[in-house]
Design an enzyme around this catalytic site. Structure first.
Site, PDB file in Angstrom:
ATOM      1  N   HIS B  62      56.615  79.946  20.493  1.00  7.07           N
ATOM      2  CA  HIS B  62      55.960  78.838  21.207  1.00  7.07           C
ATOM      3  C   HIS B  62      57.002  78.134  22.052  1.00  7.07           C
ATOM      4  O   HIS B  62      57.847  77.410  21.536  1.00  7.07           O
ATOM      5  CB  HIS B  62      55.314  77.890  20.204  1.00  7.07           C
ATOM      6  CG  HIS B  62      54.249  78.565  19.396  1.00  7.07           C
ATOM      7  ND1 HIS B  62      54.496  79.139  18.181  1.00  7.07           N
ATOM      8  CD2 HIS B  62      52.938  78.796  19.655  1.00  7.07           C
ATOM      9  CE1 HIS B  62      53.381  79.692  17.718  1.00  7.07           C
ATOM     10  NE2 HIS B  62      52.422  79.496  18.599  1.00  7.07           N
ATOM     11  N   LEU B  63      56.920  78.351  23.352  1.00  8.45           N
ATOM     12  CA  LEU B  63      57.949  77.815  24.256  1.00  8.45           C
ATOM     13  C   LEU B  63      57.615  76.419  24.767  1.00  8.45           C
ATOM     14  O   LEU B  63      58.468  75.750  25.332  1.00  8.45           O
ATOM     15  CB  LEU B  63      58.165  78.771  25.431  1.00  8.45           C
ATOM     16  CG  LEU B  63      58.875  80.078  25.084  1.00  8.45           C
ATOM     17  CD1 LEU B  63      58.892  81.023  26.281  1.00  8.45           C
ATOM     18  CD2 LEU B  63      60.303  79.832  24.601  1.00  8.45           C
ATOM     19  N   HIS B 233      51.305  86.841  11.882  1.00  7.79           N
ATOM     20  CA  HIS B 233      51.815  86.164  10.667  1.00  7.79           C
ATOM     21  C   HIS B 233      51.004  86.386   9.374  1.00  7.79           C
ATOM     22  O   HIS B 233      50.463  85.442   8.803  1.00  7.79           O
ATOM     23  CB  HIS B 233      52.025  84.658  10.891  1.00  7.79           C
ATOM     24  CG  HIS B 233      50.954  83.920  11.617  1.00  7.79           C
ATOM     25  ND1 HIS B 233      51.240  82.984  12.589  1.00  7.79           N
ATOM     26  CD2 HIS B 233      49.599  83.947  11.522  1.00  7.79           C
ATOM     27  CE1 HIS B 233      50.109  82.470  13.035  1.00  7.79           C
ATOM     28  NE2 HIS B 233      49.106  83.030  12.410  1.00  7.79           N
ATOM     29  N   ASP B 306      57.199  83.004  14.843  1.00 11.07           N
ATOM     30  CA  ASP B 306      56.236  81.898  14.988  1.00 11.07           C
ATOM     31  C   ASP B 306      57.005  80.596  15.264  1.00 11.07           C
ATOM     32  O   ASP B 306      56.616  79.516  14.806  1.00 11.07           O
ATOM     33  CB  ASP B 306      55.362  81.772  13.740  1.00 11.07           C
ATOM     34  CG  ASP B 306      54.074  81.000  14.013  1.00 11.07           C
ATOM     35  OD1 ASP B 306      53.898  80.499  15.145  1.00 11.07           O
ATOM     36  OD2 ASP B 306      53.252  80.894  13.084  1.00 11.07           O
TER      37      ASP B 306
END
Lengths: 328, 423
Positions: B62-63, B233, B306
């Site tokens: 998640h950038l 995940h 994640d």
């Protein structure tokens, strides 16, 4: 005629050099059986002192930060602090939350006003423990979500011990909404510490995940079986505001299956007592006739609550050691 | 153009079955040669005692940019990736705006191009706004450069929409990544794994069945539609059993787990540790053991992170209100070494396969191997160096790290992206 001076001397002698082991009381897990006995001994003296104005906490401030509504617990802490001579202020409301201030910031603001003790009630499990790191004041958990309500358990414990002498070998049957009950959360921990046999009577939908293994209790779906030979019957109300109505068919059926009636009460031991954390819901969790019978200890619980809260305010506010805390 | 000779390291390239002490020569951005007595280069690196492997590929990062640049930017996120030995990241689409059309994909790719750090491979959203209702324009996402579609942390609850989304994705040759969850089973209120710890802490639970049920639904529809499907995940015993079965003879189904699910158990939530609040939740030991078993037997193809950076106020909240997730880019390799290789669950080669070779295959990029002529994305690490996780030292803006204070083994020493040294 009560001798205030004598009782005060007795109070101080009974405490001796006893110090409560924790700076904050957020869970019954923090206390040993020995601590509970100390607390009970002191509470009995406070109970005898009734509403006598004392100066044990003169010059100290106590903040009552309740973020959920309350009748008995809030007034109990309020009076307890005032009887001890503390300046008690309602230090929390939902307005801070509405304005977008984090509870963690609210606690720092309250801390800056230097209270000795802050009593917190919140809908969030764990919040008292979380914020306790950010204040020099002692935090008392007066009910956090569905987690714990330790002062309630202590007042219940005192009520039971006064009645039964010891809880070792005694059977306490807790009936009702276990899944949403912070009263259960603290009571089961305390009863385990004091050696009672704990039975739980509830439908599967009102139990917690792994209730039996986690707390070492016996679970019964059938309330009659659970009541057989019990020394204490402890009823918990259905917590509709926390969504419990979605966990039962109808209140009618629930009441028929789990409500404590005179017939069901007769299954317990001869001298068994009835207790309820309140608020009571007459004819849902307990038949109205039973509320006022001699075996009912419901109002004794409230009286003991005041004494227990005085004890804890006093012990925590006068602890002989500075509490370490941090800033955010 | 400079050439670099990396000498005396243990070179591990699972795709080509190499695991030996040898040298590797990088020239013109490519792997030029592997072997002893190679020609002299402009620069030399002594990798004695170290492991040389294809740069790691992380399928779930998640950038935060565009949208929440206070939490992370593409620049800080990619720097964090490099610090962790990760040379390629899949950027998840839960951005603001959501990456449900080509604009965000193009923006991220252009930023990546300008920054010249790790490679960025964006994923697009499966449905518009990740709302689970209307299909996103997957053809355009693909043309813009998206490598997969996923609704990220939300699963499509309507099975009919999910089926259509899979068919649409298959049409345009995009893999579907799914976070598998049946929300109704916890009414959207669960906060941690449902078990003894949730009972003790008074926090509503998310049962393993929440995930199992979601996995089952997704697998049924993936089998029916024939889409390439990747389960994100994975954290539960039964869910992994379902996947293991589905993978028999179906190479289009893959799955991953993350270090938090093999390294930790739900006890980490005690004292209301909000850094341990995660979605899916960190589970009980029974599930942790199952994850390790499925890593060993090959059911789990990939290890992703994640990586979910947050600012401190996002975590300094009641457990119920705190944000989900932990940063993970800078710790994943060391967690794999410490918790999988050192206890002999996996070999180094198997770990690298799951962190580089396999994830590259899932998104069909020509990375994750050191064949002659391959783009020289290379990670070198000291497999024995011990260090303590200190989030203050991170390249990531996120300080929310569930592994904080833990002692780990294995430290990245050099990273090359297309033959250029970045670390």
């Amino acid at each position: 005629m009560m001798d205030k001076k004598k009782l005060l001397t007795q109070l101080k002698a009974t405490r001796g050099d006893y110090q409560i082991p924790c700076h904050d009381l957020v869970s019954i897990d923090q206390l040993t059986e020995n601590d509970c006995e100390h607390i009970f001994s002191l509470a009995r003296i406070f109970r005898t002192l009734k509403t006598e104005k004392l100066d044990l906490l003169k010059g100290s401030s106590v903040g009552i930060a309740f973020f959920e509504s309350s009748t008995r617990t809030k007034s109990s802490f309020d009076w307890a602090g005032k009887h001890l001579g503390a300046d008690v202020v309602g230090a929390g409301s939902s307005t801070a939350e509405k304005k977008g201030e984090s509870m963690f910031d609210v606690i720092q603001v309250i801390d800056a006003m230097q209270p000795k003790v802050v009593v917190i009630r919140t809908r969030y499990s764990g919040l008292p423990e979380q914020v306790s790191q950010y204040t020099s004041a002692s935090v008392i958990n007066a009910g956090d979500g569905i987690h714990e309500h330790p002062t309630q358990a202590l007042l219940d414990g005192l009520t039971m011990v006064d009645e039964l002498g010891t809880l070792r070998g005694k059977i306490v049957t807790i009936v009702g909404d276990i899944s949403h009950s912070r009263v259960f959360g603290s009571l089961v921990r305390l009863l385990n510490k004091l050696g009672a046999t704990v039975r739980v009577a509830a439908p599967e939908t009102l139990l917690l995940e792994k209730t039996e293994e986690t707390f070492g209790v016996q679970v019964f779906y059938n309330v009659e079986e659970a009541l057989k030979d019990a020394d204490v019957i402890y009823t918990l109300r259905i917590q509709g505001e926390r969504g419990s109505y979605g966990n039962i068919s109808t209140i009618r059926e629930y009441s028929k299956a789990y409500g404590i009636s005179a017939e069901r009460f007769a299954l317990a031991k001869q001298n068994a007592i009835i207790m309820h954390a309140g608020p009571i819901q007459r004819d849902i969790d307990i038949h109205h006739v039973l509320v006022g019978i001699p075996e009912s200890r419901i109002l004794h619980q409230v009286e003991n609550g005041l004494a227990i809260r005085k004890t804890l305010l006093w012990l925590l506010a006068t602890k002989n050691e500075e509490k370490k805390f941090k800033r955010i | 153009m400079t050439s670099i000779l990396i000498q005396n390291g243990r070179l591990i390239d699972p795709k080509n079955g190499i695991d030996e002490i040898t040298d590797i020569l990088i020239e013109q951005k490519k792997v030029k040669a592997i072997g002893k007595n190679l020609k002299k280069a402009d620069a030399a690196i002594d990798a004695t005692g170290k492991i040389i492997c294809p740069g790691l590929v992380d399928l779930q990062v998640h950038l935060r940019e565009p949208g929440r640049e206070d939490r992370e930017t593409i620049e800080t996120g990619l720097k964090a990736a490099l610090a962790g030995g990760i040379t390629s990241v899949v950027s998840m689409p839960n951005l603001n705006p959501v990456a449900d059309n080509q604009t965000v994909i193009e923006f991220q790719l252009r930023k990546g191009e300008l920054l010249q750090l790790a490679n960025i491979f964006p994923a697009g959203a499966t449905t518009v706004g990740q709302k689970g209702k209307y299909l996103s324009e997957m053809r355009e996402l693909k043309l813009a450069g998206a490598v997969a579609v996923t609704d990220d942390g939300v699963d499509i609850q309507n099975a009919g929409v999910l089926e259509k989304a899979m068919e649409w994705a298959k049409t345009f040759n995009l893999p579907v990544f799914s976070h598998c969850e049946e929300v109704s089973l916890h009414n959207g209120e669960g906060l941690m794994h449902e078990g003894q710890w949730s009972t003790r802490l008074g926090l509503p639970g998310v049962s393993a069945q929440v995930e199992d049920y979601g996995v089952f639904r997704s697998i049924l529809l993936a089998e029916k539609t024939g889409v390439q499907f990747h389960a994100l995940h994975c954290s539960t015993k039964k869910g992994l059993e379902i996947i293991a079965q589905a993978k028999q003879g179906n190479s289009k189904i893959t799955c991953e787990t993350c270090p938090q699910y093999f390294a930790l158990t739900d006890e980490i939530c005690k004292n209301y540790n909000t850094d341990a609040k995660m979605y899916p939740p960190i589970r009980s030991i029974e599930h942790q053991q199952a994850v390790i078993k499925r890593l060993k037997d090959g059911t789990i193809d990939c290890i992703s992170t994640d990586h979910a950076p947050h600012i401190p106020p996002d975590k300094c909240k009641p457990f119920a209100e705190a944000a989900h997730g932990s940063v993970g880019l800078e710790t994943s390799l060391a967690l794999g070494i410490t918790h999988l290789v050192e206890p002999n669950h996996l070999t180094f080669s198997q770990l690298i396969e799951k962190m580089s070779t396999n994830p590259a295959k899932v998104i069909h990029i020509d990375r994750g191997h050191l064949s002659l002529g391959a783009t020289a994305d290379i990670t070198i690490f000291d497999p024995k160096e011990e260090w303590i996780v200190d989030p203050k030292q991170f390249q990531s803006k996120g300080r929310n790290c569930v592994f904080k204070g833990m002692k780990l083994t294995g430290k990245v020493t050099h990273v090359f992206v297309a033959g250029v040294q970045k670390v």
